[in-house]
Motif scaffolding. Sequence first.
Motif, PDB file in Angstrom:
ATOM      1  N   LEU A 142      16.328  -8.444  16.770  1.00 12.04           N
ATOM      2  CA  LEU A 142      15.554  -9.599  17.238  1.00 12.04           C
ATOM      3  C   LEU A 142      14.054  -9.309  17.147  1.00 12.04           C
ATOM      4  O   LEU A 142      13.253 -10.211  16.916  1.00 12.04           O
ATOM      5  CB  LEU A 142      15.937  -9.908  18.690  1.00 12.04           C
ATOM      6  N   ARG A 162       7.125  -0.988  19.459  1.00 15.55           N
ATOM      7  CA  ARG A 162       7.142  -0.747  18.018  1.00 15.55           C
ATOM      8  C   ARG A 162       6.082   0.279  17.650  1.00 15.55           C
ATOM      9  O   ARG A 162       5.078   0.407  18.353  1.00 15.55           O
ATOM     10  CB  ARG A 162       6.846  -2.053  17.259  1.00 15.55           C
ATOM     11  N   LYS A 276       9.272  -8.858  11.396  1.00 15.54           N
ATOM     12  CA  LYS A 276       9.358 -10.207  11.970  1.00 15.54           C
ATOM     13  C   LYS A 276      10.558 -10.389  12.885  1.00 15.54           C
ATOM     14  O   LYS A 276      10.525 -11.187  13.807  1.00 15.54           O
ATOM     15  CB  LYS A 276       9.422 -11.244  10.846  1.00 15.54           C
ATOM     16  N   PHE A 280      15.090 -18.217  11.918  1.00 15.12           N
ATOM     17  CA  PHE A 280      15.729 -19.344  11.261  1.00 15.12           C
ATOM     18  C   PHE A 280      15.100 -19.545   9.893  1.00 15.12           C
ATOM     19  O   PHE A 280      13.888 -19.392   9.739  1.00 15.12           O
ATOM     20  CB  PHE A 280      15.570 -20.614  12.104  1.00 15.12           C
TER      21      PHE A 280
END
Lengths: 282, 282
Positions: A142, A162, A276, A280
Amino acid sequence: MKVEVFVPAHITGFFQIIEDSNPLKMGSRGAGVVINKGVRTKVKFSRSDKQRVIVDGVNDFITWKVLEILNESFELPSLKVYHELEVPIGCGFGVSGACALGTSLGISRLLELPLTVNGAASIAHRAEVELGTGLGDVIAELNGGICLRLREGAPGHGITDRIIHDPLYVVCKVFGELDTATVIKDPKSRDMINFIGSGMLKRLVSNPTPENFMGLSYEFAEKTKLLTRNVKEHFEIIEEEVIGASMAMLGDTIFALSKEPDTSLDNPIIAKIDSKGARFIQ
Amino acid sequence: MKVEVFVPAHITGFFQIIEDSNPLKMGSRGAGVVINKGVRTKVKFSRSDKQRVIVDGVNDFITWKVLEILNESFELPSLKVYHELEVPIGCGFGVSGACALGTSLGISRLLELPLTVNGAASIAHRAEVELGTGLGDVIAELNGGICLRLREGAPGHGITDRIIHDPLYVVCKVFGELDTATVIKDPKSRDMINFIGSGMLKRLVSNPTPENFMGLSYEFAEKTKLLTRNVKEHFEIIEEEVIGASMAMLGDTIFALSKEPDTSLDNPIIAKIDSKGARFIQ
């Protein structure tokens, strides 16, 4: 009406299992890399009375599990769920997590279910934990990037971070499958994994570089004795060419971070880091 | 050597202020939308002895504040930081947060500082809180989407979620500036904001749709009496054409979510929802 979701694959470098009776709070801590190849899931209404799940022609337990969990709260109509896999299943790419997340996000949007992204992702995480197919792929997929899972659990409970890095290639070669559920359900493996894995996150946070992530990952693979002969042999071949290499947890797969796409590996999977996360398509 | 970062703008719809003596735990809860226009920040080494910050020709306090905080832990060399703004400053687009985040991420990567994404973003959040320029833009801009800030604070402490939605346009029109610091530092405004804002998140999570987000946002603007005459007048003009409209918190700016880019607004800013969040350009 059709919804399409891309969920990037996630390769775990090192991890530690955290138990909890609540599947949304159970999971793993550790670090891995999310790549720009993964699973494309299409969800649409079906004219037939039967719910249908197609996974490149293979029946898929994880997708059925997600449908089962969704059915507990919502009356689902007849649906078709189709997964297109860009990476192999059972080889350490978190494909089950990607299928689960693509299914829950796709159905949530198609049916306008009253679920947020975390809500839909929590269903995917729960499906993974209950089947024993994964413990931390959903939240990493995700979020994207070289993902640190600082606190275990589903999105909304788990905490991620991250690493900041220059653009890098992720070069992989698959030798064969390993069964995640068998390894993470075996008490001896678990003890060893938790003993070696705990403490590694702190070492990575204090020196958050791609080099250190790969070094710790290889140390984890060696010390847990999960390192396969195939990965060890190929590690020695490419070690000098790349930033670092190790074994995908859990698959008989070598993965390397590299400034260049070319290595001495035959027939590699070449990808880039995906920053990213799940999204969708339109 | 040059690093470029894009940080999308964030428009808050409703919020609530949570106090804490630790700036990393202080912040706001609420909801807003992240758009695909924002701030492009370039960071490079400077030959001059002086640190230089250029913001479209205007001197910029927030960027200096980030440099000051970084200087506490790291000895920074001479740098140039250049911001290119795609949306106006002081009008409710979270530009100060975007400048702060672009600066901390850009410098972290250029200098290979031992900071993760959360670590760099925490510095940007702290700069915002200490200057009173923003309380929740940094974490939203890092995450993207129609972003729910469920727990306040810097990334790593704060918890976010997102609404699942079809692709939508964000149409805005700016009438003038409002000073965020003046409003959020005034005790009367704070009490009113917190009284109205608390409880709205729960109502949004139970029915997480773009329509409900916009409805709650307008209710917030009206009930807090922050709604300006300009926004009210234009709301009545475009109400029927869009999914929902409200006032950007905090700016004399109307923003609307819409399936189409065209509305009756003159000279609008037209953007799309940005689901990716802050990112390096190559």
